[in-house]
Design a protein around this motif. Structure first.
Motif, short mmCIF file in Angstrom:
data_model
loop_
_atom_site.label_atom_id
_atom_site.label_comp_id
_atom_site.label_asym_id
_atom_site.label_seq_id
_atom_site.Cartn_x
_atom_site.Cartn_y
_atom_site.Cartn_z
N GLU A 25 -0.16 -12.19 6.08
CA GLU A 25 -0.92 -13.30 6.69
C GLU A 25 -1.91 -13.90 5.68
N GLY A 26 -1.85 -13.44 4.45
CA GLY A 26 -2.70 -14.01 3.40
C GLY A 26 -4.07 -13.33 3.28
N ILE A 27 -4.19 -12.14 3.88
CA ILE A 27 -5.50 -11.47 3.81
C ILE A 27 -5.40 -10.23 2.92
N ALA A 28 -6.23 -10.19 1.90
CA ALA A 28 -6.20 -9.07 0.96
C ALA A 28 -7.39 -8.17 1.22
N LEU A 29 -7.11 -6.94 1.59
CA LEU A 29 -8.18 -5.94 1.66
C LEU A 29 -7.60 -4.56 1.43
N SER A 30 -8.46 -3.57 1.43
CA SER A 30 -7.99 -2.24 1.09
C SER A 30 -7.96 -1.36 2.34
N GLN A 31 -6.94 -0.51 2.38
CA GLN A 31 -6.80 0.34 3.55
C GLN A 31 -7.70 1.57 3.50
N GLY A 32 -8.30 1.79 2.36
CA GLY A 32 -9.15 2.98 2.25
C GLY A 32 -8.33 4.24 2.21
N SER A 33 -7.06 4.10 1.87
CA SER A 33 -6.22 5.29 1.74
C SER A 33 -5.22 5.03 0.62
N ALA A 34 -4.83 6.11 -0.03
CA ALA A 34 -3.88 5.96 -1.12
C ALA A 34 -2.47 6.11 -0.58
N CYS A 35 -1.64 5.15 -0.84
CA CYS A 35 -0.27 5.23 -0.33
C CYS A 35 0.64 5.77 -1.42
N SER A 36 1.37 6.79 -1.10
CA SER A 36 2.35 7.24 -2.07
C SER A 36 3.68 7.44 -1.37
N SER A 37 4.72 7.03 -2.01
CA SER A 37 6.09 7.06 -1.49
C SER A 37 6.16 6.66 0.00
N GLY A 38 5.52 5.56 0.29
CA GLY A 38 5.61 4.98 1.64
C GLY A 38 4.74 5.66 2.67
N ALA A 39 4.18 6.82 2.36
CA ALA A 39 3.36 7.52 3.36
C ALA A 39 1.88 7.29 3.04
N ALA A 40 1.14 6.90 4.06
CA ALA A 40 -0.29 6.67 3.84
C ALA A 40 -1.03 8.01 3.92
N ARG A 41 -1.63 8.38 2.81
CA ARG A 41 -2.41 9.62 2.81
C ARG A 41 -3.87 9.26 2.75
N ILE A 69 -0.66 -1.65 8.08
CA ILE A 69 -1.67 -2.67 8.36
C ILE A 69 -1.99 -3.53 7.12
N GLY A 70 -2.08 -2.88 5.96
CA GLY A 70 -2.39 -3.61 4.73
C GLY A 70 -1.32 -4.66 4.45
N LEU A 71 -0.07 -4.24 4.63
CA LEU A 71 1.06 -5.14 4.38
C LEU A 71 1.08 -6.28 5.40
N LYS A 72 0.83 -5.94 6.66
CA LYS A 72 0.82 -6.97 7.72
C LYS A 72 -0.25 -8.02 7.43
N LEU A 73 -1.44 -7.55 7.03
CA LEU A 73 -2.52 -8.49 6.74
C LEU A 73 -2.19 -9.31 5.49
#
Ligand code: PLP
Length: 391
Positions: free
Chosen positions: A318-334, A311-315
């Motif tokens: 589209e020019g929208i910067a926000l935080s997913q509230g999760s730490a992504c490591s090696s492609g997996a959202a934790r 979702i973060g990447l998709k947004l």
């Protein structure tokens, strides 16, 4: 494409006036504040002016403001010096703290055997102050309580006055990570029994790499960076004059406009909540995020009713910067520790946290565009979901 910036809890854009003030210092006031000649003393004067302004805002003595490089350094200094120099043997804290507090506390436990007591929050992210009182009653060792004023992920507000009073009652030191609130709330430390707090300029339109620690004079805290006598020997090293002046200008603007910005941003936050509720069926709000009196007006933590690690990447595309509230490591959202604490298992498995954080620069038109894009992403999920039922 104009970018839409909704990640103001991570950092804020520099105010133009702050840039101007810093450029002036870069060009003119290049002296070392420790030099006794007039060029050095000019730089020193600039620093002392900011110190007085910060002290006036918090209603403390200027000598209680110690300039540092950031919120992380301030929190590290306070926690580590409390153990090294004040004899603290127990720290009461919560699993919701920022990493710079959480990691410092763990390090103190590992290296120096400091006992750490975690107060468990409820699913709304509230710390029960009765639990704090119970924990303090049992303690015989010298204790420091470290609880953040506002949580940077969910925006929950701690009753800092009440917390400080409980600490005082049991003779415990009280540190609060105020990085998300300094510059955003009217704070009066002359009425709060707080011993230590932290500030970071880049959270209120000042520069990165500039902050301060509030250190109550009578506490006896010492520095952990040793060397020269700067900052009353609490923080050795030639001062970042440009950064301090930037912090001062940013704080000045924030204080002058505090009520105006607060009302304006709260209105934008309320508008965002209503638009999201109306357009994204099943959306939830984490912690106390959607409760005006219990959450900071700059932060809104949501849970989308579907799983979307991208979702973060998709947004962003589209020019929208926000935080997913999760730490992504090696492609997996934790999910972050905070999310693990406040989300129900079902929500954790089936939802996606999204933190939207505002500033006075955020407009309704930007929120409309953001919601529009979110609706379209949500629709693709609904279609995929419907299709998968026929497979
Ligand atoms: N504490 C809180 C609550 C924060 O939100 C942050 C920044 O994200 C920090 C501490 C660290 O501040 P800095 O970026 O100045 O090191």
């Amino acid at each position: 494409m104009d970018k839409i910036y909704l990640d103001n809890a991570a950092t804020t854009a520099l105010s133009p006036e702050v840039i101007d003030a810093m450029v002036d210092v870069m060009k003119i006031s290049y002296g070392n504040p420790s030099s006794t000649h007039s060029i050095g003393q000019e730089a020193k004067t600039l620093i002392e002016k900011v110190r007085r302004e910060a002290a006036t805002y918090l209603k403390v003595s200027p000598s209680e403001i110690i300039f540092t490089s950031c919120g992380t350094e301030s929190n590290n200094m306070i926690l580590k010096s409390a153990v090294h120099h004040l004899g603290v043997q127990r720290i009461i804290t919560s699993p919701l703290e920022h990493k710079c507090v959480a990691e410092s506390v763990q390090e103190l436990k590992k290296l120096f055997g400091v006992e750490v007591v975690y107060l468990r929050p409820n699913k709304k992210g509230d710390i029960d102050l009765n639990d704090l009182e119970e924990a303090l009653k049992k303690l015989e060792k010298k204790t420091l309580v470290s609880l953040m004023h506002v949580n940077n992920e969910i925006g929950n507000l701690l009753d800092i006055e009440k917390t400080a009073d409980i600490c005082k009652k049991y003779d415990a030191l009280f540190h609060s990570d105020t990085v998300q609130t300094i510059g955003h709330l009217d704070l009066d430390f002359s009425k709060i029994n707080i011993d230590f707090a932290s500030c970071s300029a880049h959270k209120f339109h000042g520069p990165k790499g500039s902050g301060f620690a509030f250190v109550r004079k009578a506490s006896g805290l010492k520095g952990i960076i040793t060397g020269g006598p700067q900052e009353r020997s609490l923080r050795a090293g030639t001062e970042n004059v440009v950064g301090i002046v930037g912090l001062g200008k940013a704080l000045e603007i924030s204080i002058e406009n505090l009520e105006t910005y607060k009302n304006q941003i709260q209105e934008i936050k309320n508008y965002t909540i209503s638009q999201l509720k109306e357009n994204i069926p099943g959306i939830k709000f984490n912690g106390r995020s959607d409760q005006e009196s219990e959450s900071l007006y700059t932060v809104l933590s949501t849970l989308l009713p579907y799983k979307d690690a991208m979702i973060g990447l998709k947004l962003d595309m589209e020019g929208i910067a926000l935080s997913q509230g999760s730490a992504c490591s090696s492609g997996a959202a934790r999910p972050s520790m905070v999310m693990m604490m406040v989300l129900e298992e079902h929500d954790m498995e089936n939802g996606t946290p999204l933190r939207i954080s505002f500033s006075h620069n955020t407009t309704k038109a930007e929120i409309d565009r953001f919601v529009e894009i979110l609706i379209s992403i949500t629709k693709t999920h609904e279609i995929e979901n419907a299709n998968s039922q026929y497979r």
